[in-house]
Design an enzyme around this catalytic site. Structure first.
Site, PDB file in Angstrom:
ATOM      1  N   HIS A  27      -2.233   1.086   6.897  1.00 41.54           N
ATOM      2  CA  HIS A  27      -2.607   1.255   5.492  1.00 41.54           C
ATOM      3  C   HIS A  27      -2.271   2.669   5.032  1.00 41.54           C
ATOM      4  O   HIS A  27      -2.133   3.591   5.846  1.00 41.54           O
ATOM      5  CB  HIS A  27      -4.094   0.959   5.305  1.00 41.54           C
ATOM      6  CG  HIS A  27      -4.523   0.915   3.873  1.00 41.54           C
ATOM      7  ND1 HIS A  27      -3.784   0.304   2.889  1.00 41.54           N
ATOM      8  CD2 HIS A  27      -5.626   1.418   3.246  1.00 41.54           C
ATOM      9  CE1 HIS A  27      -4.413   0.430   1.736  1.00 41.54           C
ATOM     10  NE2 HIS A  27      -5.523   1.102   1.923  1.00 41.54           N
ATOM     11  N   ASP A  66      -7.746   5.295  -3.481  1.00 41.84           N
ATOM     12  CA  ASP A  66      -6.883   4.226  -2.976  1.00 41.84           C
ATOM     13  C   ASP A  66      -6.509   3.325  -4.150  1.00 41.84           C
ATOM     14  O   ASP A  66      -7.282   2.453  -4.548  1.00 41.84           O
ATOM     15  CB  ASP A  66      -7.618   3.425  -1.892  1.00 41.84           C
ATOM     16  CG  ASP A  66      -6.722   2.389  -1.217  1.00 41.84           C
ATOM     17  OD1 ASP A  66      -5.708   1.986  -1.826  1.00 41.84           O
ATOM     18  OD2 ASP A  66      -7.046   1.973  -0.089  1.00 41.84           O
ATOM     19  N   CYS A 103       0.813  -1.221   0.000  1.00 42.21           N
ATOM     20  CA  CYS A 103       0.000   0.000   0.000  1.00 42.21           C
ATOM     21  C   CYS A 103       0.846   1.270   0.000  1.00 42.21           C
ATOM     22  O   CYS A 103       0.567   2.215  -0.744  1.00 42.21           O
ATOM     23  CB  CYS A 103      -0.959   0.000   1.182  1.00 42.21           C
ATOM     24  SG  CYS A 103      -0.157  -0.128   2.793  1.00 42.21           S
TER      25      CYS A 103
END
Length: 628
Positions: free
Chosen positions: A232, A247, A190
């Protein structure tokens, strides 16, 4: 780490991957990077020029944003004289905020016409530049004019060219985290996705922030709490005077349940997601980056229901209850879902759909749950569009059901199929205006009658089913008497004993020579232990669907009695009842009436003479006679 985005399996479908949306399994801290800035940036990494203390940092164009330890990036090796300055990103404020809860208007935080992106998207996917981030951005921007188009081109390229690094996730020594390393290797986790996105936007002259926080992705357990460091990373971009969220990790694809294999599966939902939806599974370290008014606390985020992206992309709007953990009351719990368009639903509680009643509503569904075991159990709700070509249901909701006590009376027959009862779905199959719109029919004496209006020219069959094996397939049909009156159909039901039964309805077009298709079912409940009805008489092929028995309805006649017959039949020349002797019935309009005596016989047959010119009779009904 990746997101678990609802690829729960609905029994009929093969196991599918979980979308790698960027969350880590709890207990494995993310190697996060945060830059030092001179204002509170909510813990996102920003690259800054080195200024005297307390002065405002400047975002730099064409500056490599590192994702290593939390320190200011090195400017060594950069040709600083060519750097273009872009405006320093402002902290999120009033005009960035969206109302919470979601107003059900749009999945995006700004108007986006995806059709207008088709040409740009196709172009971005074909760009193969990998020698430098700057050259890649330069190539992508050849077809992008507005800031929105620039962000879109960068987003599409990353989502389709950077894969989630399942090896690097487990072995951080092999992990690429700097943007140039992510570009060269084509993989990261991520933070690498978010760092590359941030740098590419900076080169393109777009203000972009890397945000850190908690997420409900891979490894998330319904109802869990979040402690320790965030795990994250995602991005905020500045477009049209407002901050927006996206995202790219969660937009890229899926990992399998074992977290060993990544599959590209693009997810549009996480591009400029409406903040009131983004908060479902993204909780930033700095609450200002929720972009919401009011903001949620971590406790509220933990307690709230997790709506997977499938929930919204399938056109679903809301679910009740809104908390992730449900506690039964007197052995029962209720869940409902609201949606815009025709949607089919199913569910699994402890892996089975036998412990509830799911009914389809015009704009959603209602589920009454009756767990048959105490304790905590996982509930999954699945959905698919009515017009979907395949039979794959997607998992859209997961709850944790706490059941302190079981309602034993709500043990349903195994033959009960979900959904239960009539609905818009049965209307589309041709069954209109039900006499009983609810899924459960309660009868006190063991008898009931159900009617529908048929909007199509259908042949219909109905049969009764129960657990225990006492009701054979043939007897299950004989406890239901079906009557057609023009376009209306009626089922008279006489239960053989008390308990829970399933009435199944099958249909086919009259013009179709094929098999009957299952359409729907009811649950029929009788608590009266004294209810006990014999089957209706057995009918043969010459008994037409619009014939009707008025009396005797019982298929078991008393011995040594005179029994009155009244039947509604048309198109026959003669009717007689064959017992020990033959008893002809007389016709009055469409009714044939008469009396027969049951002495000396075990069976009684009703026979018809269809044509006065022929000498033979056909059997249409058979009655049994009680033994003495």
């Amino acid at each position: 780490g990746p997101e678990d985005d609802g690829n729960g399996n609905s029994g009929t479908q093969p196991p599918r991957e979980r979308e790698p949306n960027g969350q880590r399994v709890p207990g494995q801290p993310c190697t996060q990077t945060r830059a030092v800035t001179s204002y509170s940036s909510e813990g996102t990494q920003v690259t800054v020029e080195v200024h005297p203390q307390d002065s405002t940092p400047q975002l730099l164009k064409k500056l490599s944003f590192g994702t290593g330890p939390r320190r200011l990036p090195s400017l060594r090796g950069q040709d600083n004289k060519d750097l273009q300055r872009i405006e320093a990103p402002r902290p999120p404020g009033g005009k960035d905020l969206h109302a919470y809860p979601w107003d059900k208007s749009s999945l995006k935080s700004m108007p986006v016409d995806l059709q207008q992106f088709e040409k740009l998207d196709a172009y971005a996917l074909q760009v193969t530049v990998k020698n430098s981030v700057e050259e890649l951005v330069k190539a992508l921007l050849k077809q992008a004019r507005t800031d929105l188009e620039k962000v879109r081109a960068i987003w599409m390229w990353i989502c389709h060219h950077i894969e989630y690094d399942v090896v690097g996730y487990h072995d951080k020594s092999q992990l690429a985290s700097k943007p140039i390393d992510v570009l060269h290797s084509g993989k990261s986790i991520c933070e690498g996705y978010a760092g590359l996105f941030e740098q590419m936007c900076s080169i393109a002259g777009i203000q972009c922030m890397k945000l850190f926080g908690h997420s409900k992705g891979y490894g998330y357990r319904t109802g869990q709490t979040f402690t320790g460091d965030s795990e994250h990373a995602w991005n905020a971009v500045y477009l049209d005077g407002r901050w927006h969220l996206l995202d790219s990790t969660w937009g890229s694809g899926a990992v399998d349940d074992a977290f060993t294999k990544f599959t590209f599966r693009y997810n549009e939902f996480y591009f400029l997601t409406h903040p009131a939806l983004f908060i479902n599974n993204h909780f930033p370290d700095n609450s200002n980056w929720q972009l919401l008014s009011p903001t949620l606390t971590l406790a509220e985020f933990e307690a709230n229901m997790l709506h997977k992206s499938n929930f919204y992309t399938l056109g679903l709007l809301a679910a009740q209850p809104q908390t992730a953990v449900i506690r039964t009351v007197n052995g029962k719990a209720c869940v409902s879902v609201e949606c815009r368009s025709a949607t089919l639903f199913t569910f699994k509680l402890r892996g089975t759909d036998e412990q509830g009643l799911l009914t389809l509503r015009k704009h959603g569904m209602k589920l009454d749950l009756y767990p048959q075991k105490t304790g905590s159990q996982k509930l999954q709700i699945f959905a698919k569009p009515y017009k979907a070509s395949d039979d794959v249901y997607s998992c859209v909701l997961e709850y944790l059901v706490e059941c302190p006590a079981v309602d034993q009376a709500a043990r349903f027959p195994r033959d009960l199929h979900q959904p239960v009862g009539p609905s818009w779905f049965t209307e589309r199959q041709g069954f209109l205006r039900p006499s009983h719109p609810e899924p459960v029919v309660h009868t006190n004496d063991g008898r009931c009658a159900l009617t529908f209006t048929l909007s199509k020219d259908l042949s219909v069959l109905a049969s009764l089913h129960s657990d225990g094996g006492g009701l054979t397939e043939d007897m299950g049909r004989r406890h239901v008497m079906q009557i057609h009156r023009r376009n209306q159909i009626e089922w008279k039901i006489h239960l053989p004993h008390a308990g829970n039964f399933v009435l199944k309805v099958f249909a086919k077009k009259k013009s179709d020579p094929g098999n009957y298709d299952y359409v729907f079912n009811y649950l029929i409940a009788c608590l009266n232990a004294e209810a006990k009805w014999p089957a209706f008489p057995q009918s043969y092929s010459k008994w037409l669907e619009d014939y009707e028995i008025l009396e005797p309805l019982s298929g078991l006649l008393p011995a040594n009695r005179n029994v009155h017959f009244k039947l509604r039949m048309h198109g026959v020349a003669k009717v007689l009842v064959q017992a020990e002797s033959a008893y002809p019935l007389t016709r009055s309009r469409d009714y044939w009436e008469g009396t027969c005596n049951t002495s000396g016989c075990k069976e009684v047959f009703v026979m018809v003479h269809e044509n006065a010119n022929h000498g033979f009779y056909s059997h249409v009904l058979k009655y049994d006679v009680e033994t003495q």
